[in-house]
Design an enzyme around this catalytic site. Structure first.
Site, mmCIF file in Angstrom:
data_model
loop_
_atom_site.group_PDB
_atom_site.id
_atom_site.type_symbol
_atom_site.label_atom_id
_atom_site.label_comp_id
_atom_site.label_asym_id
_atom_site.label_seq_id
_atom_site.Cartn_x
_atom_site.Cartn_y
_atom_site.Cartn_z
ATOM 1 N N GLU A 280 0.834 -1.208 0.000
ATOM 2 C CA GLU A 280 0.000 0.000 0.000
ATOM 3 C C GLU A 280 0.870 1.260 0.000
ATOM 4 O O GLU A 280 0.532 2.261 -0.638
ATOM 5 C CB GLU A 280 -0.926 -0.001 1.223
ATOM 6 C CG GLU A 280 -1.922 -1.153 1.255
ATOM 7 C CD GLU A 280 -2.860 -1.143 0.062
ATOM 8 O OE1 GLU A 280 -3.161 -0.051 -0.456
ATOM 9 O OE2 GLU A 280 -3.297 -2.225 -0.363
ATOM 10 N N ASP A 361 3.756 -3.718 -5.861
ATOM 11 C CA ASP A 361 4.372 -4.991 -5.469
ATOM 12 C C ASP A 361 5.894 -4.884 -5.493
ATOM 13 O O ASP A 361 6.584 -5.382 -4.592
ATOM 14 C CB ASP A 361 3.921 -6.113 -6.415
ATOM 15 C CG ASP A 361 2.539 -6.645 -6.070
ATOM 16 O OD1 ASP A 361 2.017 -6.295 -4.998
ATOM 17 O OD2 ASP A 361 1.987 -7.423 -6.878
#
Length: 417
Positions: A280, A361
């Site tokens: 996040e 990611d």
């Protein structure tokens, strides 16, 4: 021109509806054809029973969406070329012949109410039949309808002033009303981003400060390392409504906060939670939120400029089943039919979103352990019954996140390096 628009609209409505139904049926067929074998990348972490459950859950949701797609297309046709909007307008013209702005607001609210009532049975079925059958729903009917009433009240209190402002500007701000409306719309969205975490979200869920001191210390260290300042770390009582788990950032500027679903904290260990948070934070570090806001402002600017031109064209109304031109009808028609004209652009937007997920990611892999992010994702795929084998074409249109196998493979490459 009016007849040409009618032909174009009907053709696109039929085409996009057919594509959506074809994609949905293709998706279900693809999932079911892979139902009896777990993909090799997940064979040691997800059981065949869990894989079958995910396949059946995804198929059930998609089958419901297929029927909803057909009903929505019929409703849109009935409201436009079928004369439904003009009928609603005629009724309110008899009641309020002299009050254009109030009448316009009531016509728009009436049309939205009809649409919401048509959508309600499908949403109820998803919650109390599909989710209930697969063990995800925690809501009671009374909680469901109370939430619906609260959403309606909050939506009205926030949306009504914006709607009246839009109609007032359209009526009296001259040829550049659309530019002034764009400024108002942009300011409204920024305001909502700022006040949502503190004033709106707590109306529907309880948010408690994160109590686990060990986890809190790990998270605060990661936030400091990544240069992220938040108003606090909060746990949301997502389990009162669903067993699905999630984590997210919310807010804007000084109101930013980190929110974890309580269901997520129950399933993941500290290392996995840290890895999810690092993902996040990747969105924050790559400025994905700011970029999406900028994209939204750009799209709304172009859209309102187009609406400003269309509102002056009589064929725009006549071609969509409206016989009496008005500012409010131009706005309503544009809101209803523009998704039909923009549907084929969905793969571009979905592709952009998946690109952002890959970037987040990669950031997580650099600032946490990619192995733990893989473990966390696998648990979330399993516990949320997310299909591991989506149809690639359906995914290209609808999925904001990369397919599980591709995402895990990229993270495994980071682990190997």
């Amino acid at each position: 021109m009016a007849s040409n628009l009618t032909i174009l609209f009907v053709s696109l409505l039929v085409l996009t509806t057919a594509i959506r139904i074809w994609l949905g049926r293709r998706h279900v067929s693809y999932i079911q054809s892979h139902r009896n074998q777990v993909p090799p990348a997940f064979s040691t972490s997800i059981s065949l029973d869990a894989h079958k459950k995910a396949a059946d859950y995804s198929s059930a949701k998609t089958r419901t969406a297929l029927l909803e797609t057909a009903v929505q297309a019929l409703l849109l046709a009935a409201l436009t070329i079928g004369g439904g909007l003009q009928l609603i307008d005629d009724i309110w013209r008899d009641v309020l012949p002299q009050h254009d702005i109030l009448r316009g607001a009531l016509v728009i609210l009436s049309a939205l109410l009809v649409s919401s009532l048509i959508d309600l049975p499908f949403d109820y079925y998803r919650t109390f039949v599909v989710d209930q059958h697969f063990g995800f729903n925690k809501m009671t009917p009374s909680m469901y309808f109370l939430d619906m009433i609260k959403h309606s009240i909050v939506g009205f209190l926030l949306g009504a002033p914006l709607l009246f402002a839009a109609l007032w500007l359209m009526q009296g701000a001259g040829d550049y009303w659309w530019l002034y409306l764009w400024i108002v719309w942009s300011a409204f969205n920024l305001l909502m981003l700022a006040i949502y975490p503190t004033f709106i979200a707590p109306l529907f869920n309880k948010f408690s400060p994160l109590a686990d001191e060990s986890l809190k210390s790990r998270i605060e260290a990661l936030l400091t390392k990544c240069g992220f300042k938040s108003q606090g770390l909060f746990v949301m009582d997502g389990s009162t409504r669903s067993s699905h788990g999630n984590a997210y950032f919310t807010g804007f500027g000084a109101s930013k906060r980190v929110v974890f679903f309580d269901t997520l904290l129950e399933r993941l260990d500290t290392d996995e939670i840290e890895a999810v948070l690092a993902h996040e934070l990747g969105h924050f570090k790559h400025k994905h939120v700011i970029k999406r806001i900028a994209l939204m402002f750009l799209v709304s600017f172009v859209g309102l400029a187009v609406l400003g031109w269309l509102a002056q064209q009589e064929w725009f109304y006549a071609g969509l089943g409206v016989t009496q031109t008005s500012d409010y009808m131009a706005l309503l028609l544009f809101l209803l039919v523009s998704p039909v004209f923009l549907f084929l652009l969905r793969p571009l937007l979905a592709g952009y979103s998946r690109k952002n997920e890959f970037e987040a990611d990669a950031y997580a892999a650099k600032n946490a352990d990619a192995r733990y992010l893989v473990e966390a994702l696998v648990k979330l795929y399993r516990d949320n019954a997310s299909t591991l084998t989506p149809d690639p074409l359906h995914s290209a249109f609808y999925d904001s996140h990369p397919p599980a196998s591709i995402r895990i493979a990229k993270l495994a490459a980071f682990t190997a390096r």
